[in-house]
Write a protein that holds these residues in place. Structure first.
Motif, PDB file in Angstrom:
ATOM      1  N   ASP A   1      -1.341  13.721   2.970  1.00  0.00           N
ATOM      2  CA  ASP A   1      -2.597  13.924   2.250  1.00  0.00           C
ATOM      3  C   ASP A   1      -3.437  12.654   2.243  1.00  0.00           C
ATOM      4  O   ASP A   1      -2.918  11.547   2.063  1.00  0.00           O
ATOM      5  CB  ASP A   1      -2.322  14.354   0.803  1.00  0.00           C
ATOM      6  CG  ASP A   1      -1.652  15.723   0.726  1.00  0.00           C
ATOM      7  OD1 ASP A   1      -1.927  16.557   1.616  1.00  0.00           O
ATOM      8  OD2 ASP A   1      -0.861  15.943  -0.207  1.00  0.00           O
ATOM      9  N   LEU A   2      -4.730  12.841   2.392  1.00  0.00           N
ATOM     10  CA  LEU A   2      -5.655  11.711   2.384  1.00  0.00           C
ATOM     11  C   LEU A   2      -5.787  11.116   0.983  1.00  0.00           C
ATOM     12  O   LEU A   2      -5.924   9.895   0.837  1.00  0.00           O
ATOM     13  CB  LEU A   2      -7.022  12.175   2.890  1.00  0.00           C
ATOM     14  CG  LEU A   2      -8.145  11.134   2.916  1.00  0.00           C
ATOM     15  CD1 LEU A   2      -7.797   9.990   3.856  1.00  0.00           C
ATOM     16  CD2 LEU A   2      -9.459  11.790   3.333  1.00  0.00           C
ATOM     17  N   TYR A   3      -5.732  11.967  -0.043  1.00  0.00           N
ATOM     18  CA  TYR A   3      -6.081  11.543  -1.401  1.00  0.00           C
ATOM     19  C   TYR A   3      -5.328  10.304  -1.889  1.00  0.00           C
ATOM     20  O   TYR A   3      -5.969   9.324  -2.300  1.00  0.00           O
ATOM     21  CB  TYR A   3      -5.898  12.697  -2.383  1.00  0.00           C
ATOM     22  CG  TYR A   3      -6.385  12.364  -3.770  1.00  0.00           C
ATOM     23  CD1 TYR A   3      -7.747  12.392  -4.070  1.00  0.00           C
ATOM     24  CD2 TYR A   3      -5.496  12.007  -4.780  1.00  0.00           C
ATOM     25  CE1 TYR A   3      -8.207  12.070  -5.331  1.00  0.00           C
ATOM     26  CE2 TYR A   3      -5.949  11.676  -6.049  1.00  0.00           C
ATOM     27  CZ  TYR A   3      -7.313  11.718  -6.321  1.00  0.00           C
ATOM     28  OH  TYR A   3      -7.759  11.383  -7.579  1.00  0.00           O
ATOM     29  N   PRO A   4      -3.997  10.285  -1.895  1.00  0.00           N
ATOM     30  CA  PRO A   4      -3.321   9.096  -2.447  1.00  0.00           C
ATOM     31  C   PRO A   4      -3.598   7.830  -1.641  1.00  0.00           C
ATOM     32  O   PRO A   4      -3.687   6.731  -2.206  1.00  0.00           O
ATOM     33  CB  PRO A   4      -1.843   9.475  -2.415  1.00  0.00           C
ATOM     34  CG  PRO A   4      -1.731  10.523  -1.359  1.00  0.00           C
ATOM     35  CD  PRO A   4      -3.019  11.293  -1.437  1.00  0.00           C
TER      36      PRO A   4
ATOM     37  N   MET B   1      -6.657   2.632  -1.810  1.00  0.00           N
ATOM     38  CA  MET B   1      -7.510   1.679  -1.101  1.00  0.00           C
ATOM     39  C   MET B   1      -8.827   1.455  -1.836  1.00  0.00           C
ATOM     40  O   MET B   1      -9.304   0.320  -1.964  1.00  0.00           O
ATOM     41  CB  MET B   1      -7.783   2.190   0.312  1.00  0.00           C
ATOM     42  CG  MET B   1      -6.577   2.133   1.224  1.00  0.00           C
ATOM     43  SD  MET B   1      -6.983   2.643   2.917  1.00  0.00           S
ATOM     44  CE  MET B   1      -5.378   2.452   3.701  1.00  0.00           C
ATOM     45  N   VAL B   2      -9.417   2.536  -2.346  1.00  0.00           N
ATOM     46  CA  VAL B   2     -10.689   2.429  -3.061  1.00  0.00           C
ATOM     47  C   VAL B   2     -10.504   1.657  -4.367  1.00  0.00           C
ATOM     48  O   VAL B   2     -11.312   0.792  -4.713  1.00  0.00           O
ATOM     49  CB  VAL B   2     -11.264   3.832  -3.340  1.00  0.00           C
ATOM     50  CG1 VAL B   2     -12.449   3.750  -4.286  1.00  0.00           C
ATOM     51  CG2 VAL B   2     -11.686   4.498  -2.031  1.00  0.00           C
TER      52      VAL B   2
ATOM     53  N   SER C   1       0.832  -1.207   0.000  1.00  0.00           N
ATOM     54  CA  SER C   1       0.000   0.000   0.000  1.00  0.00           C
ATOM     55  C   SER C   1       0.862   1.250   0.000  1.00  0.00           C
ATOM     56  O   SER C   1       0.539   2.241  -0.662  1.00  0.00           O
ATOM     57  CB  SER C   1      -0.926   0.005   1.223  1.00  0.00           C
ATOM     58  OG  SER C   1      -1.855  -1.049   1.149  1.00  0.00           O
ATOM     59  N   ARG C   2       1.948   1.194   0.726  1.00  0.00           N
ATOM     60  CA  ARG C   2       2.858   2.337   0.763  1.00  0.00           C
ATOM     61  C   ARG C   2       3.465   2.588  -0.623  1.00  0.00           C
ATOM     62  O   ARG C   2       3.518   3.732  -1.091  1.00  0.00           O
ATOM     63  CB  ARG C   2       3.966   2.063   1.780  1.00  0.00           C
ATOM     64  CG  ARG C   2       5.075   3.108   1.809  1.00  0.00           C
ATOM     65  CD  ARG C   2       4.612   4.390   2.440  1.00  0.00           C
ATOM     66  NE  ARG C   2       5.601   5.453   2.324  1.00  0.00           N
ATOM     67  CZ  ARG C   2       5.562   6.586   3.021  1.00  0.00           C
ATOM     68  NH1 ARG C   2       4.584   6.769   3.877  1.00  0.00           N
ATOM     69  NH2 ARG C   2       6.477   7.503   2.862  1.00  0.00           N
TER      70      ARG C   2
END
Length: 221
Positions: free
Chosen positions: A160-163, A168-169, A142-143
């Motif tokens: 930042d939440l976005y990446p 994940m989505v 994931s990283r």
């Protein structure tokens, strides 16, 4: 820029000595998976894996600290290859399009044995030891994917939440499509159409489907 699609294509770019080491790791991992599918994860030993791969037990321990790491090796290395493929997409391509193309390429790659991929997934689900190790591997993969997305979108994977949300989505959408395809009732030869449909719904914000209301039954007097 080259379009790196698979783990094998990534390792092909390495120096000869590193390619040999990667080949040994892959052989040991493949042997571990074969044995786990045949006799079960609990019955697999380092000695058996080494014998299956035609090397010494000492060689096995030089490459892997445990049988669980050997079984899950492909999951992590393929995650690295997927990130390389994402980085190889055109820089001006919308990130959703890039992610979709990466996943479609994975599920339609003729060199990929989807049955074996699904078999490993089943092994993981049935083994608490593998499941615990998978969480560690998932964190590392994931990283790597989050960093690739962050680089493409000008965001920061640490702040930042976005990446983090996007990887994940996208992974969840791909898994949902593949899981549905595995049930064998979709009428598709590969999961690719379902993957494409999943990403279409993501782009649209996953709108709620319009419910089909049955027509009222006529009442005869």
């Amino acid at each position: 820029m080259c379009n790196l699609r698979t783990f094998e294509e990534v390792t092909a770019q390495l120096p000869l000595r590193d390619r040999k080491k990667a080949a040994t790791r892959t052989a040991l991992s493949d042997a571990a998976v074969r044995l786990a599918r045949t006799v079960g994860v609990d019955a697999v030993t380092a000695d058996a894996i080494a014998a299956e791969a035609g090397v010494s037990t000492r060689t096995f321990h030089n490459y892997f600290p445990s049988k669980e790491e050997a079984i899950l090796y492909r999951s992590e290395t393929e995650g690295t290859a997927w990130a390389a493929q994402l980085r190889a997409r055109p820089v001006d391509e919308p990130i959703w399009d890039s992610l979709e193309q990466v996943v479609v390429g994975i599920v339609t790659d003729p060199a990929r044995d989807l049955d074996e991929t699904f078999a490993v997934m089943a092994l993981v689900e049935d083994s608490p030891a593998l499941l615990a190790r998978k969480l560690e591997v998932h964190g590392r993969v994931s990283r790597i994917l989050g960093e690739a997305i962050a680089d493409r979108t000008g965001t920061d994977v640490d702040n930042d939440l976005y990446p983090n949300l996007l990887q994940m989505v996208a992974a969840a959408a791909a898994k949902a499509a593949i899981d549905l395809w595995m049930q064998g009732n979709t009428g598709h030869d590969t999961p690719a159409p379902l993957v494409a449909a999943a990403f279409t719904q993501l782009r649209a914000g996953i709108p709620q489907p319009v419910a089909t209301v049955p027509a009222p039954r006529s009442v005869q007097s």
